[in-house]
Design an enzyme around this catalytic site. Structure first.
Site, short mmCIF file in Angstrom:
data_model
loop_
_atom_site.label_atom_id
_atom_site.label_comp_id
_atom_site.label_asym_id
_atom_site.label_seq_id
_atom_site.Cartn_x
_atom_site.Cartn_y
_atom_site.Cartn_z
N ALA A 78 0.87 -1.12 -0.10
CA ALA A 78 0.20 -0.02 -0.09
C ALA A 78 1.03 1.24 -0.10
O ALA A 78 2.05 1.14 0.19
CB ALA A 78 -0.75 -0.08 1.21
N GLY A 121 -0.91 -5.47 -0.07
CA GLY A 121 -1.96 -5.30 -1.00
C GLY A 121 -1.54 -5.74 -2.25
O GLY A 121 -2.43 -6.43 -2.94
N GLU A 124 -2.08 -9.42 -2.09
CA GLU A 124 -3.75 -9.59 -1.99
C GLU A 124 -4.34 -9.50 -3.26
O GLU A 124 -5.15 -10.30 -3.54
CB GLU A 124 -4.15 -8.47 -1.13
CG GLU A 124 -3.76 -8.90 0.50
CD GLU A 124 -4.39 -7.92 1.35
OE1 GLU A 124 -4.18 -6.57 1.40
OE2 GLU A 124 -5.15 -8.13 2.18
N GLU A 144 2.35 -6.86 6.63
CA GLU A 144 1.46 -5.78 7.49
C GLU A 144 1.68 -5.61 8.90
O GLU A 144 1.95 -4.45 9.46
CB GLU A 144 0.00 -5.81 7.18
CG GLU A 144 -0.66 -5.42 5.99
CD GLU A 144 -0.24 -6.36 4.77
OE1 GLU A 144 0.50 -7.41 5.19
OE2 GLU A 144 -1.04 -6.42 3.76
#
Ligand code: NAI
Length: 708
Positions: A78, A121, A124, A144
């Site tokens: 991210a 992310g 993901e 994370e």
């Protein structure tokens, strides 16, 4: 918002939209993220990806898609800068969850083509694709927890469905980056390919032709060993030592085992949103930036090339340093004082490498390569062609000076000469050599091949290039570097010495070693200071104490317990006794040490009392901040955040607290100053508040204003 249309995708035309463009490879849409430097998943990129996906769906001539990235990496996570903005929920906000849902709903197969690192992310997104292909040097991971949060777009729900909850738990709670070959064997990816985009397009075409849309979301969690999973969750809780994110990540994975995907994702998102603005995430993000700031090269300076490195002294530190260097692919010559010491050093190094082999962390081939990169000698002349020499002989200035003098006549004039000294004045060593401007300190931490910190010491006359070479070395060894000025103990040991004094005072005031250690372990330290000292060996610092004794100000409170323990030949684990008795891997209280503590208190007229854990914690923290402020004023550390990096990576300060200086900002400098004043009132001379701390507290300022 620009949407690609058919006309956008004419031959040779590559519409670029907020870091994403759609090209074609025949009947496969190639969605390319091009958002330097690391293709971070910013709001604009998320929106553009959804639009590109819609473009593929709308285009009847496209049967499938590949998501790939330009530049050095796949989506590496991210955009961390967005964290401090208002959390998701604003009207125009497009979240990674929206993107992942768009992938789930996509009626055409989408394949992720991963090179570099697919993290957070980014991974993901790959998990929501119908297949994943990785380049041989690629990595995937959900790191994370390292910034104090849990994955927010289904990572905790999809990973258990893909590889089972045990592997998911290990990966997510450690945050580690998994290399391509392991990713393949775990089933995280479907193929490792050199010609990445072509392989991805072929697979996309195959899935389209077969009418397959294999979604991780549709899978049931594979069968797993329930008691083993519960034990692993318990271990995560135990090891967290105050860190919230790994514990909450485990809860999210548990949810994946009982809830449908949509509900699990909602649960995960709730945790993610709660943690984002919290103090632990703030602290860990502070460290993330601090590490990068600390390792910055001096402006305009380029490092000198490094290939051959010499190590002088193969004891505890020298052997670990040799391992670290060889593991990073450097050619190492380790020089000891005679044939017998040479053999002992070789045995020490081999023991480490053999342990790596036995534990399975190293394949036989890699083991042989690493072992073969180190040669052993007992003549300094063997270092004549070294690019860098690291001295790690005993902590005695005369012995070190002799080594530097000898090296000066042997090595090239542009070879960097470094000392691993813990406390000594490296400028005195530089005085001994021709071209003193190439002398630096490389202060490793024990065990040198494991600990991540490397304090680089900037000598008085040092050339920026020599320092830059030290920083490049740290990078090569994948260590966190912090530059420190010359003083007794540099940044870390200078602060450590002070807060240890407070721990020694606490013994006289009424606590026992196990109580002090327990107080600091409860604070989040991996190990209390007395346990650490016993492990490292008390004799090492005893030499430093004896060296300092003649110059110690008699007005300063001094606890003799440490010296008394050493005088009795109790050097910690290596002798079986120190602050503790060491038996069968256990630490037991020592009645003899307790008697010495009582005697020290009685001789000083101290009435022993219960010392609460909180008091010990506050005294230790306040001491770190006060000495940290002095270190800043003296120019030993360039910025407060460098001090945080040193304490976290070299001394076990809990990372989730961000380091002592960051924590002081969070508590308020006025409160910390008050605690320092109380310590001064109790301990007298030498414990005065640092002028910088006073000034900043009075002005209502924060240390973070001095970073950057
Ligand atoms: P050590 O006593 O384990 O090893 C010193 C080695 O140097 C011995 O093997 C000895 O044979 C060798 N040696 C002595 N004179 C020599 C010479 N003239 N030529 C070649 N080899 C020679 O000591 P240790 O603990 O490895 O410490 C080395 C240095 O690292 C010291 O300056 C120490 O302050 C520093 N250091 C130690 C740490 C620790 O935790 N032990 C942590 C960080 C730094």
């Amino acid at each position: 918002m620009h949407r690609p249309t058919d006309s956008d995708r004419g031959a040779g035309d590559s519409p670029r939209d907020n870091g994403v463009r759609l090209e074609r490879m025949g009947d496969v849409g190639l969605i390319l993220v091009d958002h330097p430097p690391v293709n971070a998943l910013s709001q604009a990129v998320r929106k553009a990806l959804i639009a590109a996906l819609a473009g593929v769906v709308a285009d009847t001539s496209l049967h499938a898609a590949v998501i790939a990235c330009e530049g050095r990496t796949f989506i590496a996570g991210a955009d961390i800068r967005e964290f401090d903005r208002t959390p998701a929920g604003g009207q125009a906000e497009v979240t990674t969850q929206d993107l992942v849902r768009a992938l789930d709903a996509c009626p055409k197969p989408v394949v992720a083509a991963i090179h570099g690192t697919a993290l957070g992310g980014g991974f993901e997104v790959a998990l929501a694709c119908h297949s994943r292909i990785i380049a041989p040097d690629g990595f995937v991971g959900l790191p994370e927890v390292r910034i104090g949060i849990v994955p927010g777009a289904g990572g905790t729900q999809r990973l258990p469905r893909l590889v089972g909850p045990l592997i998911a738990l290990e990966m997510i709670t450690s945050g580690r980056h998994v290399p391509a070959d392991e990713a393949m064997s775990l089933g995280l990816v479907d193929e490792v390919a050199t010609d990445l985009r072509r392989a991805a397009a072929d697979r996309a075409r195959y899935l389209a032709a077969a009418g397959h849309l294999p979604r991780v979301a549709d899978r049931a969690v594979p069968a797993y060993d329930q008691p083993a999973f519960e034990a692993a969750v318990a271990a995560v809780r135990r090891r967290a030592r105050g860190a919230i994110a790994p514990v909450r990540a485990a809860e999210a994975i548990e949810a994946a085992l009982r809830l449908p995907l949509a509900e699990g994702m909602a649960f995960e998102a709730t945790i993610n949103h709660a943690l984002r603005p919290g103090p632990q995430s703030r602290a860990l993000r502070h460290l993330f930036h601090a590490e990068r700031m600390a390792a910055r090269m001096p402006a305009g300076a380029s490092p000198w090339p490094l290939r051959r490195v010499g190590v002088v002294g193969g004891g505890t530190m020298g052997s670990g340093i040799a391992v670290a260097l060889a593991d990073a692919g450097l050619e190492v010559t380790l020089v000891e004082q005679d044939a017998q010491a040479e053999a002992a050093a070789k045995a020490r190094v081999r023991a480490v490498h053999d342990r790596q082999l036995r534990s399975g962390r190293l394949a036989p081939q890699a083991h042989a390569e690493r072992v073969g990169r180190i040669v052993y000698r007992h003549d300094l002349k063997a270092l004549h062609d070294a690019d860098l020499v690291i001295e790690a002989v005993i902590e005695d200035v005369a012995v070190k000076q002799a080594v530097f003098r000898a090296l000066s006549g042997i090595v090239r004039r542009d070879a960097v000469l470094a000392s691993n000294t813990s406390y000594l004045d490296i400028d005195l060593l530089a005085d001994e050599v021709d071209a003193p401007e190439r002398v630096i300190g490389t202060h490793f931490f024990s065990p040198a091949h494991v600990m991540r910190l490397l304090e680089l010491v900037r000598t008085r006359r040092v050339l920026p290039e020599a320092l830059a070479t030290g920083l490049a070395l740290a990078r090569r060894l994948r260590k966190v570097a912090v530059v420190a000025g010359v003083c007794d103990g540099f940044i870390g040991n200078r602060i450590f010495y002070r807060w240890r004094m407070q721990c020694e005072y606490a013994l006289e005031d009424g606590a026992l070693p196990a109580e002090v250690d327990a107080a600091l372990e409860a604070y989040g330290f991996a190990m209390g200071p007395f346990a650490v000292l016993d492990m490292a060996g008390l004799d090492v610092d005893w030499m430093m104490r004896k060296r300092r004794a003649p110059t110690r100000d008699p007005r300063e409170r001094y606890s003799p317990v440490y010296d008394w323990i050493c005088e009795r030949g109790r050097f910690g684990q290596k002798t079986g006794v120190g602050f503790y008795i060491h038996q069968d891997g256990k630490r037991l209280p020592s009645p003899e040490v307790e008697a010495l503590i009582l005697r020290a208190a009685a001789e000083r007229g101290i009435t022993r009392r219960a010392v609460p854990a909180e008091e010990i914690q506050q005294r230790v923290h306040a001491t770190m901040v006060n000495e940290g402020a002095r270190i800043l004023t003296d120019g030993i550390a360039a910025r407060p955040s460098d001090i945080d990096v040193v304490l976290v990576h070299g001394y076990g300060y809990p990372a989730w607290r961000g380091g002592p200086m960051h924590e002081a900002d969070e508590i308020g400098l006025d409160v910390v100053l008050q605690r320092v004043e109380t310590m001064h009132a109790e301990n007298g001379f030498g414990w005065e508040p640092a002028p910088l701390l006073r000034e900043m507290a009075a002005a209502g300022r924060r240390f973070r204003e001095l970073n950057g």
